[in-house]
Design a protein around this motif. Structure first.
Motif, PDB file in Angstrom:
ATOM      1  N   ALA A  67      19.401 -44.693 -50.208  1.00  0.00           N
ATOM      2  CA  ALA A  67      18.009 -44.273 -50.319  1.00  0.00           C
ATOM      3  C   ALA A  67      17.114 -45.421 -50.791  1.00  0.00           C
ATOM      4  CB  ALA A  67      17.899 -43.097 -51.285  1.00  0.00           C
ATOM      5  N   GLU A  68      17.647 -46.279 -51.662  1.00  0.00           N
ATOM      6  CA  GLU A  68      16.845 -47.383 -52.200  1.00  0.00           C
ATOM      7  C   GLU A  68      16.449 -48.368 -51.103  1.00  0.00           C
ATOM      8  OE1 GLU A  68      17.253 -50.998 -55.485  1.00  0.00           O
ATOM      9  OE2 GLU A  68      18.677 -49.311 -55.505  1.00  0.00           O
ATOM     10  N   THR A  69      17.407 -48.728 -50.250  1.00  0.00           N
ATOM     11  CA  THR A  69      17.127 -49.655 -49.150  1.00  0.00           C
ATOM     12  C   THR A  69      16.159 -49.023 -48.152  1.00  0.00           C
ATOM     13  OG1 THR A  69      19.330 -50.619 -49.390  1.00  0.00           O
ATOM     14  CG2 THR A  69      18.168 -51.049 -47.333  1.00  0.00           C
ATOM     15  N   ALA A  70      16.331 -47.733 -47.882  1.00  0.00           N
ATOM     16  CA  ALA A  70      15.452 -47.034 -46.944  1.00  0.00           C
ATOM     17  C   ALA A  70      14.020 -47.010 -47.454  1.00  0.00           C
ATOM     18  CB  ALA A  70      15.957 -45.616 -46.716  1.00  0.00           C
ATOM     19  N   ALA A  71      13.844 -46.720 -48.741  1.00  0.00           N
ATOM     20  CA  ALA A  71      12.500 -46.679 -49.320  1.00  0.00           C
ATOM     21  C   ALA A  71      11.845 -48.061 -49.279  1.00  0.00           C
ATOM     22  CB  ALA A  71      12.572 -46.164 -50.759  1.00  0.00           C
ATOM     23  N   LYS A  72      12.636 -49.086 -49.541  1.00  0.00           N
ATOM     24  CA  LYS A  72      12.104 -50.453 -49.525  1.00  0.00           C
ATOM     25  C   LYS A  72      11.670 -50.858 -48.127  1.00  0.00           C
ATOM     26  CE  LYS A  72      13.242 -55.190 -50.912  1.00  0.00           C
ATOM     27  NZ  LYS A  72      14.286 -56.107 -51.436  1.00  0.00           N
ATOM     28  N   ALA A  73      12.420 -50.428 -47.110  1.00  0.00           N
ATOM     29  CA  ALA A  73      12.093 -50.789 -45.727  1.00  0.00           C
ATOM     30  C   ALA A  73      10.766 -50.178 -45.294  1.00  0.00           C
ATOM     31  CB  ALA A  73      13.210 -50.323 -44.787  1.00  0.00           C
ATOM     32  N   THR A  74      10.516 -48.913 -45.652  1.00  0.00           N
ATOM     33  CA  THR A  74       9.244 -48.291 -45.268  1.00  0.00           C
ATOM     34  C   THR A  74       8.084 -48.867 -46.070  1.00  0.00           C
ATOM     35  OG1 THR A  74       9.648 -46.477 -46.832  1.00  0.00           O
ATOM     36  CG2 THR A  74      10.291 -46.113 -44.543  1.00  0.00           C
ATOM     37  N   ALA A  75       8.350 -49.280 -47.308  1.00  0.00           N
ATOM     38  CA  ALA A  75       7.293 -49.850 -48.145  1.00  0.00           C
ATOM     39  C   ALA A  75       6.887 -51.237 -47.676  1.00  0.00           C
ATOM     40  CB  ALA A  75       7.753 -49.907 -49.597  1.00  0.00           C
ATOM     41  N   GLU A  76       7.846 -51.984 -47.113  1.00  0.00           N
ATOM     42  CA  GLU A  76       7.574 -53.362 -46.708  1.00  0.00           C
ATOM     43  C   GLU A  76       7.427 -53.505 -45.195  1.00  0.00           C
ATOM     44  OE1 GLU A  76      10.747 -55.637 -48.363  1.00  0.00           O
ATOM     45  OE2 GLU A  76      10.089 -55.324 -50.448  1.00  0.00           O
ATOM     46  N   SER A  77       7.154 -52.417 -44.512  1.00  0.00           N
ATOM     47  CA  SER A  77       6.987 -52.458 -43.063  1.00  0.00           C
ATOM     48  C   SER A  77       5.846 -53.410 -42.684  1.00  0.00           C
ATOM     49  CB  SER A  77       6.677 -51.062 -42.535  1.00  0.00           C
ATOM     50  OG  SER A  77       6.388 -51.108 -41.161  1.00  0.00           O
ATOM     51  N   LYS A 547      22.506 -35.280 -50.583  1.00  0.00           N
ATOM     52  CA  LYS A 547      22.239 -34.255 -51.590  1.00  0.00           C
ATOM     53  C   LYS A 547      20.738 -34.121 -51.788  1.00  0.00           C
ATOM     54  CE  LYS A 547      26.532 -35.133 -54.155  1.00  0.00           C
ATOM     55  NZ  LYS A 547      27.114 -35.522 -55.465  1.00  0.00           N
ATOM     56  N   ILE A 548      20.324 -32.936 -52.218  1.00  0.00           N
ATOM     57  CA  ILE A 548      18.920 -32.739 -52.575  1.00  0.00           C
ATOM     58  C   ILE A 548      18.591 -33.676 -53.734  1.00  0.00           C
ATOM     59  CG2 ILE A 548      17.240 -31.107 -53.514  1.00  0.00           C
ATOM     60  CD1 ILE A 548      18.746 -28.892 -52.051  1.00  0.00           C
ATOM     61  N   VAL A 549      17.512 -34.413 -53.606  1.00  0.00           N
ATOM     62  CA  VAL A 549      17.158 -35.423 -54.612  1.00  0.00           C
ATOM     63  C   VAL A 549      16.697 -34.735 -55.896  1.00  0.00           C
ATOM     64  CG1 VAL A 549      15.724 -37.438 -55.116  1.00  0.00           C
ATOM     65  CG2 VAL A 549      16.439 -36.968 -52.758  1.00  0.00           C
ATOM     66  N   ARG A 550      17.316 -35.091 -56.998  1.00  0.00           N
ATOM     67  CA  ARG A 550      16.910 -34.541 -58.281  1.00  0.00           C
ATOM     68  C   ARG A 550      15.645 -35.245 -58.767  1.00  0.00           C
ATOM     69  NH1 ARG A 550      22.361 -34.866 -61.795  1.00  0.00           N
ATOM     70  NH2 ARG A 550      22.265 -36.986 -60.932  1.00  0.00           N
ATOM     71  N   THR A 551      14.778 -34.515 -59.434  1.00  0.00           N
ATOM     72  CA  THR A 551      13.487 -35.089 -59.840  1.00  0.00           C
ATOM     73  C   THR A 551      13.657 -36.303 -60.750  1.00  0.00           C
ATOM     74  OG1 THR A 551      13.399 -33.404 -61.592  1.00  0.00           O
ATOM     75  CG2 THR A 551      12.168 -32.961 -59.579  1.00  0.00           C
ATOM     76  N   LYS A 552      14.676 -36.300 -61.591  1.00  0.00           N
ATOM     77  CA  LYS A 552      14.871 -37.432 -62.498  1.00  0.00           C
ATOM     78  C   LYS A 552      15.356 -38.687 -61.774  1.00  0.00           C
ATOM     79  CE  LYS A 552      19.637 -36.328 -64.000  1.00  0.00           C
ATOM     80  NZ  LYS A 552      20.227 -37.624 -63.660  1.00  0.00           N
ATOM     81  N   ASP A 553      15.859 -38.509 -60.544  1.00  0.00           N
ATOM     82  CA  ASP A 553      16.358 -39.653 -59.772  1.00  0.00           C
ATOM     83  C   ASP A 553      15.351 -40.148 -58.726  1.00  0.00           C
ATOM     84  OD1 ASP A 553      18.785 -39.516 -61.135  1.00  0.00           O
ATOM     85  OD2 ASP A 553      19.627 -38.076 -59.684  1.00  0.00           O
ATOM     86  N   MET A 554      14.179 -39.535 -58.630  1.00  0.00           N
ATOM     87  CA  MET A 554      13.218 -39.907 -57.591  1.00  0.00           C
ATOM     88  C   MET A 554      12.624 -41.281 -57.854  1.00  0.00           C
ATOM     89  SD  MET A 554      11.182 -36.368 -56.807  1.00  0.00           S
ATOM     90  CE  MET A 554      12.068 -34.916 -56.237  1.00  0.00           C
ATOM     91  N   ASP A 555      12.486 -42.055 -56.789  1.00  0.00           N
ATOM     92  CA  ASP A 555      11.913 -43.405 -56.870  1.00  0.00           C
ATOM     93  C   ASP A 555      10.390 -43.291 -56.857  1.00  0.00           C
ATOM     94  OD1 ASP A 555      11.118 -46.003 -56.590  1.00  0.00           O
ATOM     95  OD2 ASP A 555      12.263 -46.426 -54.772  1.00  0.00           O
ATOM     96  N   LEU A 556       9.759 -43.606 -57.982  1.00  0.00           N
ATOM     97  CA  LEU A 556       8.299 -43.518 -58.099  1.00  0.00           C
ATOM     98  C   LEU A 556       7.647 -44.888 -58.183  1.00  0.00           C
ATOM     99  CD1 LEU A 556       8.052 -40.585 -60.692  1.00  0.00           C
ATOM    100  CD2 LEU A 556       7.867 -40.447 -58.201  1.00  0.00           C
ATOM    101  N   VAL A 557       8.384 -45.924 -57.812  1.00  0.00           N
ATOM    102  CA  VAL A 557       7.865 -47.288 -57.912  1.00  0.00           C
ATOM    103  C   VAL A 557       7.760 -47.960 -56.540  1.00  0.00           C
ATOM    104  CG1 VAL A 557       8.250 -49.586 -58.872  1.00  0.00           C
ATOM    105  CG2 VAL A 557       8.761 -47.549 -60.253  1.00  0.00           C
ATOM    106  N   THR A 558       8.831 -47.903 -55.751  1.00  0.00           N
ATOM    107  CA  THR A 558       8.849 -48.591 -54.462  1.00  0.00           C
ATOM    108  C   THR A 558       7.738 -48.085 -53.548  1.00  0.00           C
ATOM    109  OG1 THR A 558      11.261 -48.777 -54.624  1.00  0.00           O
ATOM    110  CG2 THR A 558      10.270 -49.179 -52.464  1.00  0.00           C
ATOM    111  N   GLY A 559       6.932 -49.020 -53.074  1.00  0.00           N
ATOM    112  CA  GLY A 559       5.871 -48.652 -52.134  1.00  0.00           C
ATOM    113  C   GLY A 559       4.524 -48.423 -52.769  1.00  0.00           C
TER     114      GLY A 559
END
Length: 590
Positions: A67-77, A547-559
């Motif tokens: 998930a971390e790599t995926a989020a980074k890819a959409t943020a740096e498109s 798995k369903i993403v737990r709120t405490k594990d959500m990435d709120l920084v990337t992007g």
């Protein structure tokens, strides 16, 4: 003669540039800085892959989703950030004014009557108002490629993000040929079928493809022009409709509300009302494109909130007011409302209303507007599908080649594949036309409901994670006006619409006269998007074991493009506190 120092600087630039030539291109923003190259060389180089582009490894193997790599890819498109505020505003105001409003509302009027038409569009409009504000809040914080499908991946479940991404891409891929066929029907209104429709299919595909090959700036400028024309036409129809209704037409007959009494306000009762919801959803599809454009906006923090707020005016003025007049001017028993096809421009209640008034010139002018409107939605189809496919590829949820983005910020393979779907418009000249377009409409009919419901759910979970991480609402550059309550209203209403459509698909109008085979076919035509979305979700979840993403594990920084703007936002709020009451009222809506 250049100095020795200048020569060294040029050599350094040449070594640093990806092509080995003197810094001819800024790959991040798609701006050419060519020196010594011809025009054609510059164009050719623009189609090369952006050296900053990368495709994420979101799903690299069974049971493995990064998930971390995926989020980074959409943020740096490397999509080009060239959409200005005026582009986003016109995309928000006129982006979805097409066959749904101008043509599809005719069959909806015939099915449910004028009261059902008004109620269904109003309820969908309220739900969409809440949805778009939720999307705007997230898109200002995270202006990433893929927008709402990426939010579903990040804030709900990667498997659901995969399902919603493909659901949305397929919606626009089948909408394109529908809009092209509608354009062909519009042209045949003048040519009387003296020219084969296949010729027009080719012409419209080329025009729409060419616009999108000019990049996001070309799309934005085209939508700006198209939207101005559509808005002007709708406002003109509203003025004309009021005049005709009070007896200002050529025959001077006062109409008033007589068609609400005879043949009546409702047709087919509650089931007729429920049947209109799919048409209303199809008509409003495209409003969410303003969120998809956030990743390509020059300054989303400034331009996106204004565009989001203007959704209120589009819903109120362009849909509710115009459809109220349509219901007053055209009885639901008019045979022309059914038409020969879902794309038949002769079934437009707007054209029927003008024809009924005995005005001979304006229907031709309005049909020209309908032609531009359907081409506009076709243009939006390519934009919406191509950006979603590219974002899916960047997250590792689609074939890697779809993630190819050139130096002008264009997702070329995704654009070409989406444009190629326009060739399905050739079905318009075959004896299988009715079946083909019934199934295409089935694929796209409920897709918007799934998309909007996912946006609301993602916003609910984002807000929970935001609070849990210790953030406050004052840190948000734009806050949804209906807030968390609005997102719950939007989510619950989307679920209710899905339930209503399941019922009308399972037991449609005229159910008693149908055979078992016909009932099954009608259900799939109404609800096909549901099984497809579930199949994508379950299949992806089982294969990659997400798995369903737990709120405490959500990435709120990337992007997040603006990380430290709390002080700036406080200054802006202090400045707004000094505004006059009139200016505050205006800014609340605009």
């Amino acid at each position: 003669m250049p100095s020795e120092e200048e020569k060294k600087s040029a050599d350094a630039s040449s070594a640093a540039s990806p092509s080995g030539s003197p810094a001819f291109y800024d790959s991040r923003h798609g701006e050419s800085a060519a020196h010594g190259h011809g025009f054609f060389r510059e164009v050719w180089d623009g189609f090369k892959r952006d050296p900053n582009a990368s495709v994420g490894q979101g799903a690299s193997g069974r049971g493995n989703y990064d998930a971390e790599t995926a989020a980074k890819a959409t943020a740096e498109s490397p999509l080009a950030r060239k959409l200005k505020g005026r582009h986003l505003q016109m995309i928000a105001i006129g982006g979805s004014i097409g066959t749904g409003l101008f043509v599809g509302s005719g069959s909806a009027l015939a099915t449910g009557g004028p009261a059902s038409l008004l109620i269904a569009f109003s309820l969908i409009g309220i739900m969409l108002y809440c949805t778009v504000h939720a999307l705007g809040e997230m898109a200002v914080v995270f202006p990433v490629a893929g927008s709402f499908s990426a939010y579903s991946t990040r804030f709900i479940d990667p498997a659901w993000g995969f399902a919603m991404g493909w659901n949305y891409a397929l919606q626009w891929m089948v909408t394109l040929p529908l809009e092209i066929v509608a354009a062909c029907f519009t042209v045949s209104w003048w040519t009387h079928n003296s020219i084969n429709n296949d010729a027009w299919v080719i012409i419209f595909i080329v025009v729409i493809g060419a616009i999108n090959l000019f990049g996001v700036r070309g799309y934005g400028e085209a939508e700006f022009v198209f939207s101005i024309i559509k808005v002007t036409a709708v406002v003109g129809f509203i003025i004309l409709g009021i005049i005709l209704n009070v007896g200002g037409g050529p025959d001077g007959e006062y109409i008033g509300g007589k068609y609400w009494h005879a043949p009546g306000a409702f047709n087919n009762g509650f089931k007729g009302l429920c049947s209109v919801f799919v048409t209303a959803a199809f008509s409003f599809a495209g409003t969410e494109l303003v969120g998809l454009g956030a990743a390509e906006a020059a300054n989303p923090r400034k331009s996106l909130p204004t565009a989001i707020k203007q959704v209120f005016w589009r819903i109120t003025l362009f849909y509710i007011v115009s459809l109220t007049l349509v219901g007053l001017l055209v009885p639901y028993t008019d045979d022309r409302l059914i038409g020969n096809s879902s794309a038949d421009v002769n079934a437009s209640p707007f054209t029927v209303a003008i024809n009924n008034a005995g005005i001979s010139v304006i229907p031709s002018i309005f049909n020209a507007v309908i032609l531009l409107a359907v081409l506009s939605v076709g243009n939006s189809s390519v934009f919406g599908a191509s950006r979603t496919l590219a974002a899916l590829a960047e997250q590792g949820q689609a074939p890697r080649f779809l993630g190819y983005i050139d130096r002008k910020g264009r997702p070329l393979p995704a654009i070409l594949i989406t444009t190629a779907c326009g060739f399905l418009g050739f079905f318009a000249g075959s004896d299988k036309e009715g079946d083909a377009f019934a199934w295409m409409i089935a694929l796209s009919g409920l897709s918007s409901i799934f998309t909007w419901g996912s946006i609301c759910l993602a916003h609910i979970r984002f807000r929970k994670a935001w609070k849990q991480a210790g953030h406050t609402l004052d840190e948000l550059a734009f806050r949804s006006q209906p807030g968390l309550i609005g997102s719950w209203v939007g989510f619950i209403f989307n679920v209710l619409v899905l339930i209503a459509q399941f019922w009308t698909g399972f037991a449609p109008i005229g159910y008693a006269e149908m055979s078992a085979a016909q009932r099954t076919e009608v259900w799939f035509e109404v609800y096909l998007a549901g099984p497809i979305a579930l199949l994508c979700y379950i299949g992806y979840k089982v294969w990659f074991r997400t798995k369903i993403v737990r709120t405490k594990d959500m990435d709120l920084v990337t992007g997040r493009r603006d990380l430290d703007i709390t002080e700036l936002l406080a200054e802006e709020r202090a400045e707004r506190a000094q505004w006059s009451r009139g200016r505050k009222f205006y800014k609340f809506f605009c």
